[in-house]
Design a protein around this motif. Sequence first.
Motif, PDB file in Angstrom:
ATOM      1  N   VAL A 111       0.842  -1.203   0.000  1.00 22.36           N
ATOM      2  CA  VAL A 111       0.000   0.000   0.000  1.00 22.36           C
ATOM      3  C   VAL A 111       0.871   1.245   0.000  1.00 22.36           C
ATOM      4  N   GLN A 112       1.908   1.251   0.823  1.00 18.58           N
ATOM      5  CA  GLN A 112       2.821   2.400   0.799  1.00 18.58           C
ATOM      6  C   GLN A 112       3.526   2.506  -0.548  1.00 18.58           C
ATOM      7  N   CYS A 113       3.826   1.362  -1.161  1.00 20.40           N
ATOM      8  CA  CYS A 113       4.451   1.371  -2.487  1.00 20.40           C
ATOM      9  C   CYS A 113       3.527   2.019  -3.514  1.00 20.40           C
ATOM     10  N   ALA A 114       2.257   1.640  -3.504  1.00 20.68           N
ATOM     11  CA  ALA A 114       1.298   2.210  -4.455  1.00 20.68           C
ATOM     12  C   ALA A 114       1.127   3.713  -4.223  1.00 20.68           C
ATOM     13  N   LEU A 115       1.129   4.139  -2.962  1.00 18.53           N
ATOM     14  CA  LEU A 115       1.049   5.563  -2.672  1.00 18.53           C
ATOM     15  C   LEU A 115       2.307   6.290  -3.136  1.00 18.53           C
TER      16      LEU A 115
ATOM     17  N   ILE B  48      19.850   2.084   4.104  1.00 18.50           N
ATOM     18  CA  ILE B  48      18.951   0.973   4.421  1.00 18.50           C
ATOM     19  C   ILE B  48      18.768   0.068   3.208  1.00 18.50           C
ATOM     20  N   THR B  49      18.677   0.671   2.028  1.00 18.48           N
ATOM     21  CA  THR B  49      18.555  -0.134   0.804  1.00 18.48           C
ATOM     22  C   THR B  49      19.831  -0.919   0.533  1.00 18.48           C
ATOM     23  N   TYR B  50      20.992  -0.302   0.765  1.00 16.29           N
ATOM     24  CA  TYR B  50      22.255  -1.039   0.647  1.00 16.29           C
ATOM     25  C   TYR B  50      22.215  -2.288   1.529  1.00 16.29           C
ATOM     26  N   GLU B  51      21.758  -2.125   2.765  1.00 12.60           N
ATOM     27  CA  GLU B  51      21.713  -3.257   3.687  1.00 12.60           C
ATOM     28  C   GLU B  51      20.754  -4.335   3.180  1.00 12.60           C
TER      29      GLU B  51
ATOM     30  N   LEU C 170       8.521   7.839  -3.172  1.00 15.67           N
ATOM     31  CA  LEU C 170       8.555   6.666  -4.044  1.00 15.67           C
ATOM     32  C   LEU C 170       9.648   5.690  -3.619  1.00 15.67           C
ATOM     33  N   GLY C 171      10.837   6.204  -3.367  1.00 20.14           N
ATOM     34  CA  GLY C 171      11.941   5.325  -2.970  1.00 20.14           C
ATOM     35  C   GLY C 171      11.618   4.541  -1.710  1.00 20.14           C
ATOM     36  N   ASN C 172      11.050   5.226  -0.714  1.00 24.79           N
ATOM     37  CA  ASN C 172      10.684   4.547   0.527  1.00 24.79           C
ATOM     38  C   ASN C 172       9.564   3.535   0.297  1.00 24.79           C
ATOM     39  N   GLY C 173       8.621   3.874  -0.576  1.00 28.51           N
ATOM     40  CA  GLY C 173       7.536   2.949  -0.885  1.00 28.51           C
ATOM     41  C   GLY C 173       8.029   1.681  -1.558  1.00 28.51           C
ATOM     42  N   LEU C 174       8.961   1.829  -2.478  1.00 29.61           N
ATOM     43  CA  LEU C 174       9.538   0.663  -3.139  1.00 29.61           C
ATOM     44  C   LEU C 174      10.280  -0.215  -2.133  1.00 29.61           C
ATOM     45  N   GLY C 175      10.984   0.423  -1.201  1.00 26.76           N
ATOM     46  CA  GLY C 175      11.663  -0.332  -0.159  1.00 26.76           C
ATOM     47  C   GLY C 175      10.689  -1.095   0.716  1.00 26.76           C
ATOM     48  N   GLU C 176       9.546  -0.465   1.045  1.00 26.88           N
ATOM     49  CA  GLU C 176       8.517  -1.125   1.853  1.00 26.88           C
ATOM     50  C   GLU C 176       7.997  -2.384   1.173  1.00 26.88           C
ATOM     51  N   ALA C 177       7.923  -2.359  -0.145  1.00 31.72           N
ATOM     52  CA  ALA C 177       7.428  -3.511  -0.904  1.00 31.72           C
ATOM     53  C   ALA C 177       8.553  -4.484  -1.273  1.00 31.72           C
ATOM     54  N   GLU C 178       9.732  -4.259  -0.702  1.00 24.64           N
ATOM     55  CA  GLU C 178      10.902  -5.110  -0.923  1.00 24.64           C
ATOM     56  C   GLU C 178      11.349  -5.124  -2.384  1.00 24.64           C
ATOM     57  N   GLN C 179      11.100  -4.043  -3.086  1.00 22.61           N
ATOM     58  CA  GLN C 179      11.586  -3.866  -4.458  1.00 22.61           C
ATOM     59  C   GLN C 179      12.878  -3.044  -4.389  1.00 22.61           C
TER      60      GLN C 179
END
Length: 374
Positions: A157-161, A229-232, A186-195
């Motif tokens: 849901v956060q990814c779609a937002l 966080i994405t690097y990790e 957008l970047g944080n949303g993609l991270g939430e969806a594990e993309q």
Amino acid sequence: MILTKCAVCATELGLSLGKKCGRCSTRYCGAECQKQHWESGGHDTLCKKIKKAGGAEQYNANEKYTAAVAVAAEACAADTKGQTCYICTQALHWKTKEGLVRMCACRGTAGFAHLSCLAEQAKLLNDEGEENNLSPEGRWRRWVTCSLCKQDYHGVVQCALGWACWKTYVGRPKTCRPRVWAMTVLGNGLGEAEQDEDALVVQEAELSTKRRVGESEYNILVAQSNLAITYENLERLDEALRLKRDVYTGFLKLFGEEHEQTLRAVNNYATSLVRLERFGEAKSLLRKTVHMVRRVLGESDETTLRFRSSYAAALCQDDCATLGDLREAMTTLEDAGRIARRVLGGAHPLTGAIERHLEWSRAALAAREDTKIK
């Protein structure tokens, strides 16, 4: 800007390399790929459609948003069955016919909504905040936070937002601050969806843009923290640790040790130390800060809960952990788990992670106590 690869061969073009279609701005590494795309790749039939949508970046954002909405609605289908949107009061959206979503901390019959309604509400509230000179941080939180329970959306849901936010502002000038902030969402949303691979592209572009437009040191540090966080998540652990250490040092100098951002940076840095099995350093850092976090942010704050979970992990994952360490970890997780379930709900990823860690710590403690008895 999110389209950083050649549309034909996927060569990485960064922010400025290659060439673009003169009509729709689709990006290519060179004339050969552009010619191939036109003659046999279907671009001849899509070019006008892409231009009409606002260009390649806008067209891509629209398509990604539509796909993300479908994924989010499907993921929430069981939870939302028989409910109506609290914004438009309909079960199906009158225009898009999309289903409902939730994925926040609302309970019972509260919080169900269409993503389109949430996006429209966020835009209106953000525009209103801009007119009233509210801080950018406060305004942009409305793209990720439920207006009812005041907790962040999570997962798909956060990814779609995130895609909704990006498609709303992608047409602005590249150095326009709303467009840059939309990249953060957008970047944080993609991270939430594990993309995470996609999040990496967005966050690297975001950081580069923020540096180019002369953003404040604070905003640069926030972008670096998200990137770390994405690097990790991508198992680039040494890079993540170095960047998190720099962010922690930066916030410490900027705000002092009791500021919320500094405390978040402490936790982020400590999680990397735990991932690299540098448990002694992690425990030392967390132990001297954990009481400060609880006092400054409160017991129910998500950062506090993450902090306590990290502290418990540092205690119980160490091969040299004592019985006292394991008992302290279990007690910490039991308390944090109760609070997380009450504040965030049982479906929140952090609640699930704490409960999984608690199960593991109980098993580890039981095994250690059994060994001691024998």
